[in-house]
Design a protein around this motif. Structure first.
Motif, PDB file in Angstrom:
ATOM      1  N   HIS A  24      28.931  20.783 -15.804  1.00 46.43           N
ATOM      2  CA  HIS A  24      29.885  20.544 -14.722  1.00 46.43           C
ATOM      3  C   HIS A  24      29.942  19.062 -14.360  1.00 46.43           C
ATOM      4  O   HIS A  24      31.022  18.502 -14.133  1.00 46.43           O
ATOM      5  CB  HIS A  24      29.490  21.367 -13.500  1.00 46.43           C
ATOM      6  CG  HIS A  24      30.266  21.030 -12.266  1.00 46.43           C
ATOM      7  ND1 HIS A  24      31.589  21.363 -12.084  1.00 46.43           N
ATOM      8  CD2 HIS A  24      29.886  20.346 -11.133  1.00 46.43           C
ATOM      9  CE1 HIS A  24      32.003  20.926 -10.914  1.00 46.43           C
ATOM     10  NE2 HIS A  24      31.004  20.303 -10.316  1.00 46.43           N
ATOM     11  N   VAL A  25      28.786  18.405 -14.307  1.00 41.36           N
ATOM     12  CA  VAL A  25      28.750  16.975 -13.991  1.00 41.36           C
ATOM     13  C   VAL A  25      29.485  16.167 -15.052  1.00 41.36           C
ATOM     14  O   VAL A  25      30.215  15.200 -14.750  1.00 41.36           O
ATOM     15  CB  VAL A  25      27.286  16.514 -13.846  1.00 41.36           C
ATOM     16  CG1 VAL A  25      27.221  14.995 -13.658  1.00 41.36           C
ATOM     17  CG2 VAL A  25      26.610  17.211 -12.676  1.00 41.36           C
ATOM     18  N   LEU A  26      29.330  16.557 -16.322  1.00 37.76           N
ATOM     19  CA  LEU A  26      30.007  15.842 -17.406  1.00 37.76           C
ATOM     20  C   LEU A  26      31.522  15.990 -17.292  1.00 37.76           C
ATOM     21  O   LEU A  26      32.270  15.013 -17.480  1.00 37.76           O
ATOM     22  CB  LEU A  26      29.517  16.379 -18.753  1.00 37.76           C
ATOM     23  CG  LEU A  26      30.153  15.752 -20.002  1.00 37.76           C
ATOM     24  CD1 LEU A  26      29.856  14.253 -20.042  1.00 37.76           C
ATOM     25  CD2 LEU A  26      29.647  16.443 -21.267  1.00 37.76           C
ATOM     26  N   LYS A  27      31.998  17.201 -16.976  1.00 34.58           N
ATOM     27  CA  LYS A  27      33.433  17.404 -16.804  1.00 34.58           C
ATOM     28  C   LYS A  27      33.976  16.586 -15.631  1.00 34.58           C
ATOM     29  O   LYS A  27      35.065  16.012 -15.714  1.00 34.58           O
ATOM     30  CB  LYS A  27      33.728  18.887 -16.586  1.00 34.58           C
ATOM     31  CG  LYS A  27      33.575  19.742 -17.834  1.00 34.58           C
ATOM     32  CD  LYS A  27      33.979  21.185 -17.537  1.00 34.58           C
ATOM     33  CE  LYS A  27      33.906  22.036 -18.792  1.00 34.58           C
ATOM     34  NZ  LYS A  27      34.311  23.437 -18.528  1.00 34.58           N
ATOM     35  N   LEU A  28      33.217  16.527 -14.547  1.00 32.11           N
ATOM     36  CA  LEU A  28      33.641  15.743 -13.396  1.00 32.11           C
ATOM     37  C   LEU A  28      33.674  14.255 -13.726  1.00 32.11           C
ATOM     38  O   LEU A  28      34.592  13.528 -13.312  1.00 32.11           O
ATOM     39  CB  LEU A  28      32.703  16.013 -12.219  1.00 32.11           C
ATOM     40  CG  LEU A  28      33.049  15.337 -10.896  1.00 32.11           C
ATOM     41  CD1 LEU A  28      34.418  15.794 -10.412  1.00 32.11           C
ATOM     42  CD2 LEU A  28      31.991  15.638  -9.846  1.00 32.11           C
ATOM     43  N   PHE A  29      32.678  13.797 -14.493  1.00 33.63           N
ATOM     44  CA  PHE A  29      32.633  12.393 -14.890  1.00 33.63           C
ATOM     45  C   PHE A  29      33.839  12.029 -15.765  1.00 33.63           C
ATOM     46  O   PHE A  29      34.461  10.967 -15.592  1.00 33.63           O
ATOM     47  CB  PHE A  29      31.339  12.108 -15.641  1.00 33.63           C
ATOM     48  CG  PHE A  29      31.265  10.739 -16.253  1.00 33.63           C
ATOM     49  CD1 PHE A  29      31.009   9.621 -15.475  1.00 33.63           C
ATOM     50  CD2 PHE A  29      31.478  10.567 -17.620  1.00 33.63           C
ATOM     51  CE1 PHE A  29      30.960   8.354 -16.039  1.00 33.63           C
ATOM     52  CE2 PHE A  29      31.432   9.314 -18.188  1.00 33.63           C
ATOM     53  CZ  PHE A  29      31.163   8.211 -17.397  1.00 33.63           C
ATOM     54  N   ILE A  30      34.188  12.911 -16.695  1.00 33.05           N
ATOM     55  CA  ILE A  30      35.333  12.647 -17.579  1.00 33.05           C
ATOM     56  C   ILE A  30      36.634  12.621 -16.772  1.00 33.05           C
ATOM     57  O   ILE A  30      37.515  11.776 -17.010  1.00 33.05           O
ATOM     58  CB  ILE A  30      35.394  13.718 -18.691  1.00 33.05           C
ATOM     59  CG1 ILE A  30      34.173  13.581 -19.617  1.00 33.05           C
ATOM     60  CG2 ILE A  30      36.678  13.594 -19.487  1.00 33.05           C
ATOM     61  CD1 ILE A  30      34.087  14.676 -20.674  1.00 33.05           C
ATOM     62  N   SER A  31      36.764  13.532 -15.804  1.00 29.64           N
ATOM     63  CA  SER A  31      37.971  13.548 -14.973  1.00 29.64           C
ATOM     64  C   SER A  31      38.118  12.263 -14.179  1.00 29.64           C
ATOM     65  O   SER A  31      39.219  11.695 -14.067  1.00 29.64           O
ATOM     66  CB  SER A  31      37.935  14.750 -14.031  1.00 29.64           C
ATOM     67  OG  SER A  31      37.904  15.967 -14.758  1.00 29.64           O
ATOM     68  N   LEU A  32      37.020  11.786 -13.597  1.00 31.05           N
ATOM     69  CA  LEU A  32      37.078  10.527 -12.853  1.00 31.05           C
ATOM     70  C   LEU A  32      37.363   9.343 -13.766  1.00 31.05           C
ATOM     71  O   LEU A  32      38.082   8.407 -13.392  1.00 31.05           O
ATOM     72  CB  LEU A  32      35.766  10.317 -12.099  1.00 31.05           C
ATOM     73  CG  LEU A  32      35.468  11.302 -10.964  1.00 31.05           C
ATOM     74  CD1 LEU A  32      34.087  11.032 -10.373  1.00 31.05           C
ATOM     75  CD2 LEU A  32      36.532  11.204  -9.883  1.00 31.05           C
ATOM     76  N   ALA A  33      36.795   9.398 -14.979  1.00 28.85           N
ATOM     77  CA  ALA A  33      37.020   8.292 -15.917  1.00 28.85           C
ATOM     78  C   ALA A  33      38.479   8.237 -16.358  1.00 28.85           C
ATOM     79  O   ALA A  33      39.042   7.144 -16.566  1.00 28.85           O
ATOM     80  CB  ALA A  33      36.102   8.448 -17.126  1.00 28.85           C
ATOM     81  N   LYS A  34      39.115   9.405 -16.517  1.00 29.46           N
ATOM     82  CA  LYS A  34      40.514   9.436 -16.921  1.00 29.46           C
ATOM     83  C   LYS A  34      41.416   8.753 -15.900  1.00 29.46           C
ATOM     84  O   LYS A  34      42.460   8.185 -16.256  1.00 29.46           O
ATOM     85  CB  LYS A  34      40.970  10.889 -17.114  1.00 29.46           C
ATOM     86  CG  LYS A  34      40.411  11.550 -18.357  1.00 29.46           C
ATOM     87  CD  LYS A  34      40.930  12.985 -18.449  1.00 29.46           C
ATOM     88  CE  LYS A  34      40.412  13.669 -19.707  1.00 29.46           C
ATOM     89  NZ  LYS A  34      40.893  15.075 -19.811  1.00 29.46           N
ATOM     90  N   ILE A  35      41.023   8.812 -14.634  1.00 25.69           N
ATOM     91  CA  ILE A  35      41.842   8.199 -13.581  1.00 25.69           C
ATOM     92  C   ILE A  35      41.457   6.748 -13.349  1.00 25.69           C
ATOM     93  O   ILE A  35      42.313   5.870 -13.228  1.00 25.69           O
ATOM     94  CB  ILE A  35      41.709   8.997 -12.276  1.00 25.69           C
ATOM     95  CG1 ILE A  35      42.194  10.438 -12.490  1.00 25.69           C
ATOM     96  CG2 ILE A  35      42.506   8.344 -11.151  1.00 25.69           C
ATOM     97  CD1 ILE A  35      41.981  11.330 -11.281  1.00 25.69           C
ATOM     98  N   SER A  36      40.156   6.500 -13.315  1.00 25.14           N
ATOM     99  CA  SER A  36      39.695   5.162 -12.923  1.00 25.14           C
ATOM    100  C   SER A  36      39.899   4.117 -14.020  1.00 25.14           C
ATOM    101  O   SER A  36      40.293   2.967 -13.730  1.00 25.14           O
ATOM    102  CB  SER A  36      38.210   5.218 -12.536  1.00 25.14           C
ATOM    103  OG  SER A  36      37.428   5.707 -13.621  1.00 25.14           O
ATOM    104  N   ILE A  37      39.681   4.470 -15.276  1.00 23.85           N
ATOM    105  CA  ILE A  37      39.792   3.484 -16.359  1.00 23.85           C
ATOM    106  C   ILE A  37      41.221   2.947 -16.492  1.00 23.85           C
ATOM    107  O   ILE A  37      41.426   1.718 -16.545  1.00 23.85           O
ATOM    108  CB  ILE A  37      39.287   4.079 -17.688  1.00 23.85           C
ATOM    109  CG1 ILE A  37      37.768   4.290 -17.610  1.00 23.85           C
ATOM    110  CG2 ILE A  37      39.644   3.165 -18.858  1.00 23.85           C
ATOM    111  CD1 ILE A  37      37.171   4.930 -18.856  1.00 23.85           C
TER     112      ILE A  37
ATOM    113  N   ASN B 122      25.773  22.323 -12.919  1.00 24.73           N
ATOM    114  CA  ASN B 122      24.832  21.967 -13.967  1.00 24.73           C
ATOM    115  C   ASN B 122      25.296  20.704 -14.686  1.00 24.73           C
ATOM    116  O   ASN B 122      26.256  20.048 -14.288  1.00 24.73           O
ATOM    117  CB  ASN B 122      24.688  23.134 -14.947  1.00 24.73           C
ATOM    118  CG  ASN B 122      26.030  23.661 -15.417  1.00 24.73           C
ATOM    119  OD1 ASN B 122      27.041  22.966 -15.297  1.00 24.73           O
ATOM    120  ND2 ASN B 122      26.052  24.874 -15.941  1.00 24.73           N
ATOM    121  N   ASP B 123      24.610  20.367 -15.767  1.00 27.05           N
ATOM    122  CA  ASP B 123      24.947  19.155 -16.503  1.00 27.05           C
ATOM    123  C   ASP B 123      26.358  19.222 -17.094  1.00 27.05           C
ATOM    124  O   ASP B 123      27.062  18.209 -17.165  1.00 27.05           O
ATOM    125  CB  ASP B 123      23.926  18.929 -17.621  1.00 27.05           C
ATOM    126  CG  ASP B 123      22.541  18.628 -17.069  1.00 27.05           C
ATOM    127  OD1 ASP B 123      22.460  18.201 -15.900  1.00 27.05           O
ATOM    128  OD2 ASP B 123      21.549  18.838 -17.790  1.00 27.05           O
TER     129      ASP B 123
END
Length: 433
Positions: A143-156, A140-141
């Motif tokens: 779950h997508v938000l948690k995944l986005f934050i996890s990717l942002a923590k690594i990529s930024i 759901n939304d």
């Protein structure tokens, strides 16, 4: 000191009034569900006080609620838990229903598998993110938000790290002012410190994600747990005999992350083995030894009184025992049956009295009255109430022989055939002569 029982209005299940007058238009009185009901009356107060005492003692971790089938064990447990909303519980039902009427042997691994399923699948994947058992993820939304934050923590941090290392290329790509590029080149020490911090930050978040994926687990690696087939493949070690032992860390992890502190096991005695009780007690001991706070994890067993042969064995296994007095027995079965049958003819009341002697549990009685009241609405023949009740009574107590009538087999069919062909009459008068 026992806790005060809340004065709440809950659904009352049993009515032992001897009066038979009831309103046919009331559907709530006409039918009864076969599930356990919630009760809060004088009959349940002693049980609630006993369970309150058990839950107030930290050393009481294995509680037995004992009684014969249909005595109301589930009713007492569910009613108690409904009054104590803070006690979050997991219900595990492992009833072995003997459908074919043949004694069946239950595979211990299948029983353990069912226990794991009903406990571990009580919570979603977000509650136990480090679990090695895969389950369907609700994407759901949130779950997508948690995944986005996890990717942002690594990529930024990685992007900023690259920008600080290759200042000339990043400045041309991002159209940065020349003064900002020169400033970054002049403050070499500060840039080196920032690069080191960003590198450590990116490495930390990358390690966190890899750890949740199980890449660094060098102990017991479960490459596959097929819950539908019950198969377990284990790498680096041979498969142990007990599936509960294999997934013991999963159970400990479940109670450490979730808010559930009580597990209710129902009908384990139907399996015909005491081995599962021993394993569950060991699991309860291990789980409580790994608890970081003082709130214990309790297992409640709804079982028969004779689950263990010998009083010393039973009292040694359970920390507290609550015996349930059956609500229905041969002495009050007639009054309960009479109160639930709608407008039964008084001249044939002896039919109910005789049938009540063979009804051994409340669920059977409720189902007999449900089917009788339903058939009364379908079969438009008010003069045959005793015959209809006798048919429904026989159908519930001797279902196999009743269904053999369609195949022209069985005891009931043979009597019906002999009656219609006058064979019974001939034999009766021959005996008289």
């Amino acid at each position: 000191m026992t806790k005060k029982i809340p004065n709440t209005d809950l659904l009352k299940v049993f009515n032992t009034n001897d009066d038979a007058g009831r309103d046919e238009s009331s559907s709530t009185l006409k039918y009864d569900s076969l599930t356990s009901k919630l009760k809060n009356d004088k009959s349940t107060i002693p049980y609630f006080e006993a369970l309150d005492f058990a839950f107030s003692q930290d050393d009481v971790k294995n509680i037995a609620v004992t009684g014969p089938y249909g005595s109301g064990k589930s009713t007492v447990i569910e009613s108690f838990l409904s009054l104590h909303k803070k006690i979050l519980s997991v219900n595990v039902s492992l009833a072995g229903f003997n459908i074919a009427g043949i004694e069946e042997k239950h595979d211990p691994r299948e029983v353990e598998l069912s226990i794991l399923q009903q406990i571990l699948y009580k919570v979603d994947r977000d509650t136990v993110p480090d679990s090695r058992i895969d389950r369907i993820q609700d994407r759901n939304d949130k779950h997508v938000l948690k995944l986005f934050i996890s990717l942002a923590k690594i990529s930024i941090p990685i992007l900023v790290l690259v920008a600080l290392i290759f200042t000339d290329a990043s400045g041309q790509f991002l159209f940065l002012p020349v003064s900002l590029e020169d400033s970054l080149k002049e403050h070499f020490i500060l840039r080196a410190i920032a690069i080191g911090m960003l590198f450590l930050m990116a490495l930390y978040y990358l390690t966190q994600s890899a750890s949740r994926a199980g890449f660094f687990d060098k102990k017991l690696k479960l490459s596959k747990i097929a819950f539908l087939s019950g198969d377990t493949e284990v790498q680096e070690q041979e498969s142990p005999s007990s599936l509960l032992n294999t997934c013991l860390d999963e159970i400990v992890y479940f109670f450490s992350r979730s808010k559930y502190r009580t597990v209710v096991f129902e009908d384990l005695d139907r399996l015909g083995t005491s081995d599962i009780f021993v394993k569950l007690r060991e699991i309860n001991k291990i789980v409580n030894n790994n608890r970081k706070n003082n709130e214990p994890v309790r297992f409640i067993y709804a079982v028969k009184d004779d689950i263990f042969l010998g009083a010393d064995v039973r009292t040694k296994f359970f920390d507290f025992i609550v015996p349930i007095v059956p609500i229905m027995d041969s002495r009050n079965a007639y009054s309960i049956l009479k109160s639930k049958i709608l407008q039964f003819p008084e001249e044939h009341i002896q039919c109910l009295r005789g049938a009540s002697q063979y009804i051994i549990d409340m669920r059977s009685l409720q189902n007999i009255t449900n089917e009788y009241n339903l058939f009364m609405d379908i079969v438009d023949n008010q003069s045959s109430k005793p015959k209809l009740f006798a048919l429904i009574f026989y159908k519930n107590l001797f279902a196999l022989d009743y269904n053999l009538v369609d195949k022209k087999l069985g005891i009931l069919y043979s009597y019906m055939r002999d009656f219609r062909t006058k064979k019974l009459h001939v034999g009766h008068f021959s005996n008289l002569d």
